[in-house]
Motif scaffolding. Structure first.
Motif, PDB file in Angstrom:
ATOM      1  N   GLN A   1      28.407  39.129  16.858  1.00  0.00           N
ATOM      2  CA  GLN A   1      28.242  38.334  18.066  1.00  0.00           C
ATOM      3  C   GLN A   1      27.967  36.864  17.770  1.00  0.00           C
ATOM      4  OE1 GLN A   1      28.851  39.917  20.962  1.00  0.00           O
ATOM      5  NE2 GLN A   1      29.197  41.703  19.636  1.00  0.00           N
ATOM      6  N   LEU A   2      27.574  36.557  16.529  1.00  0.00           N
ATOM      7  CA  LEU A   2      27.185  35.181  16.209  1.00  0.00           C
ATOM      8  C   LEU A   2      28.414  34.309  15.954  1.00  0.00           C
ATOM      9  CD1 LEU A   2      24.103  35.589  13.859  1.00  0.00           C
ATOM     10  CD2 LEU A   2      24.135  34.726  16.207  1.00  0.00           C
ATOM     11  N   ASP A   3      28.381  33.110  16.529  1.00  0.00           N
ATOM     12  CA  ASP A   3      29.406  32.104  16.286  1.00  0.00           C
ATOM     13  C   ASP A   3      28.853  31.158  15.221  1.00  0.00           C
ATOM     14  OD1 ASP A   3      31.161  29.985  16.258  1.00  0.00           O
ATOM     15  OD2 ASP A   3      31.381  29.880  18.436  1.00  0.00           O
ATOM     16  N   LEU A   4      29.437  31.189  14.039  1.00  0.00           N
ATOM     17  CA  LEU A   4      28.895  30.409  12.926  1.00  0.00           C
ATOM     18  C   LEU A   4      28.932  28.916  13.201  1.00  0.00           C
ATOM     19  CD1 LEU A   4      30.357  32.295   9.819  1.00  0.00           C
ATOM     20  CD2 LEU A   4      28.212  32.680  11.031  1.00  0.00           C
ATOM     21  N   ARG A   5      29.872  28.450  14.025  1.00  0.00           N
ATOM     22  CA  ARG A   5      29.971  27.017  14.310  1.00  0.00           C
ATOM     23  C   ARG A   5      29.017  26.577  15.402  1.00  0.00           C
ATOM     24  NH1 ARG A   5      35.241  28.430  12.983  1.00  0.00           N
ATOM     25  NH2 ARG A   5      36.219  27.079  11.391  1.00  0.00           N
ATOM     26  N   ALA A   6      28.574  27.525  16.209  1.00  0.00           N
ATOM     27  CA  ALA A   6      27.718  27.149  17.337  1.00  0.00           C
ATOM     28  C   ALA A   6      26.260  27.551  17.132  1.00  0.00           C
ATOM     29  CB  ALA A   6      28.242  27.792  18.620  1.00  0.00           C
ATOM     30  N   THR A   7      26.010  28.543  16.280  1.00  0.00           N
ATOM     31  CA  THR A   7      24.641  29.046  16.087  1.00  0.00           C
ATOM     32  C   THR A   7      23.841  28.090  15.212  1.00  0.00           C
ATOM     33  OG1 THR A   7      25.435  31.330  16.231  1.00  0.00           O
ATOM     34  CG2 THR A   7      23.245  30.953  15.257  1.00  0.00           C
ATOM     35  N   PRO A   8      22.691  27.595  15.692  1.00  0.00           N
ATOM     36  CA  PRO A   8      21.861  26.707  14.856  1.00  0.00           C
ATOM     37  C   PRO A   8      21.229  27.494  13.714  1.00  0.00           C
ATOM     38  CG  PRO A   8      20.740  27.205  16.911  1.00  0.00           C
ATOM     39  CD  PRO A   8      22.120  27.773  17.049  1.00  0.00           C
ATOM     40  N   ILE A   9      21.099  26.828  12.589  1.00  0.00           N
ATOM     41  CA  ILE A   9      20.568  27.489  11.399  1.00  0.00           C
ATOM     42  C   ILE A   9      19.141  27.966  11.624  1.00  0.00           C
ATOM     43  CG2 ILE A   9      19.647  25.419  10.271  1.00  0.00           C
ATOM     44  CD1 ILE A   9      21.545  28.320   8.570  1.00  0.00           C
ATOM     45  N   ALA A  10      18.385  27.275  12.487  1.00  0.00           N
ATOM     46  CA  ALA A  10      16.999  27.662  12.746  1.00  0.00           C
ATOM     47  C   ALA A  10      16.899  29.056  13.335  1.00  0.00           C
ATOM     48  CB  ALA A  10      16.343  26.652  13.686  1.00  0.00           C
ATOM     49  N   GLN A  11      18.003  29.524  13.966  1.00  0.00           N
ATOM     50  CA  GLN A  11      17.988  30.840  14.595  1.00  0.00           C
ATOM     51  C   GLN A  11      18.095  31.976  13.576  1.00  0.00           C
ATOM     52  OE1 GLN A  11      20.639  31.185  18.008  1.00  0.00           O
ATOM     53  NE2 GLN A  11      20.925  33.385  17.644  1.00  0.00           N
ATOM     54  N   VAL A  12      18.687  31.700  12.404  1.00  0.00           N
ATOM     55  CA  VAL A  12      18.943  32.776  11.445  1.00  0.00           C
ATOM     56  C   VAL A  12      18.256  32.553  10.094  1.00  0.00           C
ATOM     57  CG1 VAL A  12      21.138  33.466  12.479  1.00  0.00           C
ATOM     58  CG2 VAL A  12      21.088  31.645  10.760  1.00  0.00           C
ATOM     59  N   MET A  13      17.585  31.434   9.944  1.00  0.00           N
ATOM     60  CA  MET A  13      16.936  31.151   8.659  1.00  0.00           C
ATOM     61  C   MET A  13      15.734  32.068   8.439  1.00  0.00           C
ATOM     62  SD  MET A  13      14.826  27.657   9.528  1.00  0.00           S
ATOM     63  CE  MET A  13      13.398  27.676  10.630  1.00  0.00           C
ATOM     64  N   THR A  14      15.296  32.156   7.200  1.00  0.00           N
ATOM     65  CA  THR A  14      14.073  32.869   6.854  1.00  0.00           C
ATOM     66  C   THR A  14      12.900  31.897   6.936  1.00  0.00           C
ATOM     67  OG1 THR A  14      15.203  34.412   5.381  1.00  0.00           O
ATOM     68  CG2 THR A  14      12.836  34.094   5.026  1.00  0.00           C
ATOM     69  N   ARG A  15      11.941  32.220   7.777  1.00  0.00           N
ATOM     70  CA  ARG A  15      10.784  31.334   7.929  1.00  0.00           C
ATOM     71  C   ARG A  15       9.723  31.693   6.890  1.00  0.00           C
ATOM     72  NH1 ARG A  15      11.261  28.666  12.803  1.00  0.00           N
ATOM     73  NH2 ARG A  15      12.920  29.500  14.157  1.00  0.00           N
ATOM     74  N   ALA A  16       8.882  30.717   6.559  1.00  0.00           N
ATOM     75  CA  ALA A  16       7.808  30.897   5.573  1.00  0.00           C
ATOM     76  C   ALA A  16       8.342  31.501   4.275  1.00  0.00           C
ATOM     77  CB  ALA A  16       6.701  31.766   6.155  1.00  0.00           C
ATOM     78  N   PRO A  17       9.320  30.862   3.646  1.00  0.00           N
ATOM     79  CA  PRO A  17       9.888  31.412   2.404  1.00  0.00           C
ATOM     80  C   PRO A  17       8.947  31.218   1.210  1.00  0.00           C
ATOM     81  CG  PRO A  17      10.812  29.253   2.827  1.00  0.00           C
ATOM     82  CD  PRO A  17       9.958  29.581   4.030  1.00  0.00           C
ATOM     83  N   ARG A  18       9.245  31.900   0.131  1.00  0.00           N
ATOM     84  CA  ARG A  18       8.505  31.710  -1.099  1.00  0.00           C
ATOM     85  C   ARG A  18       8.792  30.311  -1.643  1.00  0.00           C
ATOM     86  NH1 ARG A  18       4.754  35.761  -1.387  1.00  0.00           N
ATOM     87  NH2 ARG A  18       5.752  37.654  -0.572  1.00  0.00           N
ATOM     88  N   THR A  19       7.770  29.597  -2.043  1.00  0.00           N
ATOM     89  CA  THR A  19       7.940  28.252  -2.601  1.00  0.00           C
ATOM     90  C   THR A  19       7.093  28.121  -3.864  1.00  0.00           C
ATOM     91  OG1 THR A  19       6.110  27.322  -1.294  1.00  0.00           O
ATOM     92  CG2 THR A  19       8.325  27.279  -0.302  1.00  0.00           C
ATOM     93  N   ILE A  20       7.245  26.993  -4.535  1.00  0.00           N
ATOM     94  CA  ILE A  20       6.490  26.729  -5.754  1.00  0.00           C
ATOM     95  C   ILE A  20       6.265  25.231  -5.873  1.00  0.00           C
ATOM     96  CG2 ILE A  20       8.433  26.405  -7.337  1.00  0.00           C
ATOM     97  CD1 ILE A  20       6.866  28.395  -9.236  1.00  0.00           C
ATOM     98  N   GLY A  21       5.263  24.826  -6.646  1.00  0.00           N
ATOM     99  CA  GLY A  21       4.971  23.412  -6.839  1.00  0.00           C
ATOM    100  C   GLY A  21       5.691  22.842  -8.047  1.00  0.00           C
ATOM    101  N   ALA A  22       5.930  21.546  -8.036  1.00  0.00           N
ATOM    102  CA  ALA A  22       6.681  20.896  -9.110  1.00  0.00           C
ATOM    103  C   ALA A  22       5.913  20.864 -10.422  1.00  0.00           C
ATOM    104  CB  ALA A  22       7.061  19.476  -8.697  1.00  0.00           C
ATOM    105  N   ASP A  23       4.580  20.913 -10.376  1.00  0.00           N
ATOM    106  CA  ASP A  23       3.783  20.800 -11.597  1.00  0.00           C
ATOM    107  C   ASP A  23       3.478  22.155 -12.233  1.00  0.00           C
ATOM    108  OD1 ASP A  23       2.182  21.632  -9.531  1.00  0.00           O
ATOM    109  OD2 ASP A  23       0.441  20.415 -10.109  1.00  0.00           O
ATOM    110  N   VAL A  24       4.012  23.227 -11.672  1.00  0.00           N
ATOM    111  CA  VAL A  24       3.803  24.573 -12.206  1.00  0.00           C
ATOM    112  C   VAL A  24       4.739  24.788 -13.385  1.00  0.00           C
ATOM    113  CG1 VAL A  24       3.958  27.035 -11.657  1.00  0.00           C
ATOM    114  CG2 VAL A  24       3.088  25.435  -9.961  1.00  0.00           C
ATOM    115  N   LEU A  25       4.321  25.592 -14.361  1.00  0.00           N
ATOM    116  CA  LEU A  25       5.186  25.925 -15.484  1.00  0.00           C
ATOM    117  C   LEU A  25       6.442  26.638 -14.993  1.00  0.00           C
ATOM    118  CD1 LEU A  25       2.627  27.181 -18.160  1.00  0.00           C
ATOM    119  CD2 LEU A  25       3.928  25.058 -18.217  1.00  0.00           C
TER     120      LEU A  25
END
Length: 332
Positions: free
Chosen positions: A268-292
């Protein structure tokens, strides 16, 4: 040359011969360990307090051991190097300064090449630590400190080839290096700094900032971008993901190859019309730049993901990396 009266190879119990060597050398190490006393402590103090370096010397098999001892000392925080005693008598003695401690190895304690150097070292004011198998030897008597590495027997059945004795000398060198390492408070980070090209060095020195993609190479779109636009960004940056960020660059979510597969399952999703915010993963895993960088590998393995976004303390996306970046950096 063919060996006379040698048994056929099929009749030899090779594992039994090998086990006998281990047993003899284990007994030799135990005997030497029992003799670690005030002389060992004094040797450690002299090496720890020297203003110069530890110069290891030895001939023949003892020379091979001395070279390895010097390398172990140097890599664990005690500046050291090897000098061949024969070459030292022909000019290389100039490498040894009056501030250096000399660690001389000779199981017999009567190595002519080393004994030739002893008067010169004495006149120069060098402290000499002798490591021999004979407490009554000339080297042992003339040295400031004698480390006794005598062994009950060589593992060689002919009692000729240096086997147990070289193992004991090597272990004594390791004991000196580790005792000094502990006295200096030498850490894994210190070790890594002296091994930057090794696997351990890379794991302990390489940070996320050293391998992450930034600037124009960082995949990022705004929340109003269409899924189709996000796919173009992912394709161009080739990391298998794109960050979704607000106008100030603060992270809102992530869209990955896995999210794309789940999105395509929804007819049902129209890839050209659907905003990315609707299908993105929220609160993803992240890391800091100073980490090994190795920590990124742990996070990816633990959560079964192939990429990470790098986020600053204020929540802004500053970089991205995937498992291939870690493989290229030889962190994993």
């Amino acid at each position: 040359m063919a060996e006379r009266n040698a048994p056929a190879a099929a009749d030899i119990d090779f594992p039994a011969s090998g086990r006998r060597v281990f047993a003899v050398e284990a007994q030799a190490l135990a005997a030497v360990a029992d003799r670690l006393d005030a002389a060992f402590a004094q040797a450690c103090r002299l090496m720890l307090e020297t203003r110069g370096r530890v110069v290891c010397i030895g001939m023949g098999k003892s020379g091979h051991i001395a070279r390895k001892v010097a390398a172990t000392l140097a890599s664990t925080g005690t500046p050291a190097f090897f000098v061949h005693p024969g070459e030292a008598a022909h000019g290389d003695l100039g490498m040894i300064t009056d501030a250096d401690v000399v660690l001389a190895l000779s199981y017999s304690g009567e190595s002519d090449e080393i004994l030739t150097l002893m008067p010169v070292l004495r006149r120069q004011g060098n402290v000499v630590i002798a490591m021999t198998g004979r407490a009554a030897s000339t080297m042992a008597r003339e040295a400031d400190v004698h480390l006794d590495v005598s062994v009950p027997a060589e593992a060689c059945p002919l009692h000729l080839a240096p086997t147990s004795s070289t193992t004991a000398s090597l272990a004594m060198g390791d004991a000196l290096a580790v005792a000094l390492l502990e006295a200096r408070g030498f850490t894994a980070d210190d070790f890594a700094r002296s091994h930057p090209a090794g696997a351990l060095g890379r794991r302990l020195l390489l940070h996320i900032a050293d391998v992450m993609h930034t600037g124009a190479d960082l995949p990022v779109v705004g929340p109003d971008a269409s899924v189709s636009e996000a796919l173009v960004e992912m394709s161009q940056k080739r990391l298998g993901l794109t960050a979704v960020a607000d106008a100030e660059g603060r992270l809102l979510g992530v869209f990955t190859d896995g999210d794309l597969r789940r999105t395509l399952d929804d007819a049902q999703l129209d890839l050209r019309a659907t905003p990315i915010a609707q299908v993105m993963t929220r609160a993803p895993r992240t890391i800091g730049a100073d980490v090994l960088a190795v920590e990124a590998a742990h996070v990816m393995e633990q959560h079964k993901i192939n990429g990470l976004l790098v986020v600053a303390n204020d929540g802004r996306v500053v970089g991205a990396l995937n498992i291939h970046d870690l493989l290229r950096a030889r962190v994993v």
